[in-house]
Enzyme design. Structure first.
Site, PDB file in Angstrom:
ATOM      1  N   ARG A 188       0.854  -1.190   0.000  1.00  0.00           N
ATOM      2  CA  ARG A 188       0.000   0.000   0.000  1.00  0.00           C
ATOM      3  C   ARG A 188       0.891   1.241   0.000  1.00  0.00           C
ATOM      4  O   ARG A 188       2.105   1.150   0.085  1.00  0.00           O
ATOM      5  CB  ARG A 188      -0.914   0.019   1.230  1.00  0.00           C
ATOM      6  CG  ARG A 188      -0.188  -0.341   2.528  1.00  0.00           C
ATOM      7  CD  ARG A 188      -0.864   0.149   3.760  1.00  0.00           C
ATOM      8  NE  ARG A 188      -0.802   1.599   3.834  1.00  0.00           N
ATOM      9  CZ  ARG A 188       0.262   2.290   4.210  1.00  0.00           C
ATOM     10  NH1 ARG A 188       1.392   1.682   4.523  1.00  0.00           N
ATOM     11  NH2 ARG A 188       0.225   3.601   4.259  1.00  0.00           N
ATOM     12  N   GLN A 230      -3.182   2.221  10.347  1.00  0.00           N
ATOM     13  CA  GLN A 230      -1.863   2.298   9.718  1.00  0.00           C
ATOM     14  C   GLN A 230      -0.897   3.148  10.524  1.00  0.00           C
ATOM     15  O   GLN A 230       0.305   2.941  10.467  1.00  0.00           O
ATOM     16  CB  GLN A 230      -1.978   2.853   8.295  1.00  0.00           C
ATOM     17  CG  GLN A 230      -2.597   1.883   7.302  1.00  0.00           C
ATOM     18  CD  GLN A 230      -4.060   2.171   7.059  1.00  0.00           C
ATOM     19  OE1 GLN A 230      -4.774   2.539   7.987  1.00  0.00           O
ATOM     20  NE2 GLN A 230      -4.523   2.015   5.834  1.00  0.00           N
ATOM     21  N   ASP A 277      -2.508  10.480  -1.978  1.00  0.00           N
ATOM     22  CA  ASP A 277      -2.734   9.390  -2.925  1.00  0.00           C
ATOM     23  C   ASP A 277      -3.090   9.910  -4.307  1.00  0.00           C
ATOM     24  O   ASP A 277      -2.889   9.210  -5.291  1.00  0.00           O
ATOM     25  CB  ASP A 277      -3.833   8.473  -2.404  1.00  0.00           C
ATOM     26  CG  ASP A 277      -3.351   7.636  -1.230  1.00  0.00           C
ATOM     27  OD1 ASP A 277      -2.915   6.500  -1.468  1.00  0.00           O
ATOM     28  OD2 ASP A 277      -3.386   8.126  -0.091  1.00  0.00           O
ATOM     29  N   ASN A 308      -6.222  12.034   0.428  1.00  0.00           N
ATOM     30  CA  ASN A 308      -5.335  11.270   1.312  1.00  0.00           C
ATOM     31  C   ASN A 308      -6.200  10.454   2.256  1.00  0.00           C
ATOM     32  O   ASN A 308      -7.430  10.567   2.261  1.00  0.00           O
ATOM     33  CB  ASN A 308      -4.417  12.219   2.096  1.00  0.00           C
ATOM     34  CG  ASN A 308      -3.270  11.476   2.784  1.00  0.00           C
ATOM     35  OD1 ASN A 308      -2.525  10.740   2.146  1.00  0.00           O
ATOM     36  ND2 ASN A 308      -3.137  11.651   4.089  1.00  0.00           N
TER      37      ASN A 308
END
Length: 382
Positions: A64, A212, A253, A263
């Protein structure tokens, strides 16, 4: 084909396993990933022998992070070519594995273009496969170099905005070496500040629902010896109110042509908090994250994740009473619907600066962003 796991780091100490690497054992080339769904409890490598296995790894978040997805996509095309699979089908499947992160499609397209050009020139599958692999390796190397330049530019910006050092930086999600060919994007800036002796504290949002921040950013901060503190996402407001945040650093992203930033969900509330409390809100991302074909934030497709990521908690590394193997412990009543966007979009007027390897954009405007991207294209051509 089925992926294989090989556990490493059995003594419990952190290892220097790269997030992604290409290997060529006797049975054929493979792409080896550090399975990020298993961190921080264990460091396990996931071996992909074909594009479908890599697609599943991308969708499950075993691999990722925008820059790394681009690298993985490029290697995935090379893997399909080297093993004799349908390269066009592999490229299409990889590019569509996650819709928001533009780097994935960029990486796939780059390796796919190299494969097609060489195949058209020579007509040889082996030569075309080598061209795709060379393109993937070049992208990997370029991303590592971009990471180092972003860290340098980001630290210079921090020192300009916050003279005197002692930076207290809040970050969201994970933006370190686990998402990059180098040391990352936003995390690389914080790491540069740490090495320069100017990082007082790294505030780490846990980043719901997949944690995360708690699982990955805290893991990387601990490995780097940084002073860090973990907080729940909804505690950030009180942290700002008490004057404990000097700057917010996040990755991206996808960045639209107007400077809107997609994001990890939870980024937009931080931007609002930062604006209210007069704290710089800085986005760190390579120019490959800028999508000139997406005009504004409203045009960004935001990935919707499964509801069970919110309604259940999963700890695959730790056996839990009452949980099926690979299943989750319910957090909400059976049948509860969940709103689970993977990303949110921050408008450019809330972004203090966008730091790229080719320059820093501040204030964030479409014109300034286009100028930096044009510079990057000139460097690539040159």
């Amino acid at each position: 084909m089925a992926d294989q796991h090989a556990q490493s780091g059995e003594d419990g100490r952190p290892t220097d396993i790269p997030a992604i690497r290409w290997e060529e054992p006797p049975e054929g080339p493979v792409l080896v990933l550090l399975d990020q769904t298993r961190l921080p409890a264990e460091e396990v490598e996931l071996v992909c022998t074909d594009a479908p296995a890599l697609v599943e790894a991308i969708r499950s978040l075993a691999v990722r992070g925008a820059p790394l997805l681009g690298i993985a996509g490029a290697y995935g095309v090379a893997l399909a070519a080297a093993r004799g699979f349908d390269v066009d089908d592999a490229a299409n499947a990889l590019a569509g594995a996650r819709p928001t992160a533009v780097n994935l499609a960029v990486g796939v397209r780059r390796a796919h273009s190299a494969w097609r050009a060489e195949f058209a020139r020579s007509g040889g599958g082996a030569q075309a496969a080598s061209a795709a692999l060379a393109a993937a390796r070049q992208l990997h190397e370029e991303d590592a170099e971009a990471s180092a330049r972003m860290a340098e530019r980001g630290l210079a910006l921090l020192d300009e905005l916050l003279p005197g050092g002692g930076h207290r930086i809040l970050t969201h999600c994970n933006t370190g070496s686990l998402v990059s060919g180098g040391e990352g994007t936003a995390f690389a800036v914080a790491l540069a500040a740490h090495r320069a002796g100017s990082l007082r504290r790294l505030w780490v949002d846990e980043t719901r629902p997949l944690l995360q921040g708690a699982r990955l950013t805290a893991y990387e901060a601990a490995r780097s010896g940084m002073a860090y503190t973990l907080l729940t996402d909804n505690a950030a407001g009180s942290l700002f109110a008490s004057g404990e945040v000097d700057a917010v650093l996040i990755g991206a992203d996808r960045i639209a042509a107007d400077g809107s930033v997609a994001n990890k969900v939870g980024s937009y509330p931080l931007a609002v908090l930062a604006r209210y409390h007069h704290v710089p809100f800085i986005v760190v991302a390579p120019v490959t994250t800028v999508d000139a074909d997406t005009p504004d934030g409203a045009s960004i497709e935001v990935e919707q994740r499964p509801g069970h990521e919110v309604t259940e908690i999963v700890a695959p590394q730790v056996p839990l009473a009452g949980a099926e193997a690979g299943g989750g412990i319910p957090l909400a009543p059976l049948g509860t619907q969940a709103y689970n966007p993977a990303f949110d979009v921050t408008p450019p007027e809330l972004v203090t600066a966008i730091v790229t390897e080719e320059g820093t954009v501040s204030p964030v405007t479409a014109e300034a962003l286009a100028e930096v991207c044009a510079k990057a294209r000139q460097v690539t051509i040159g």
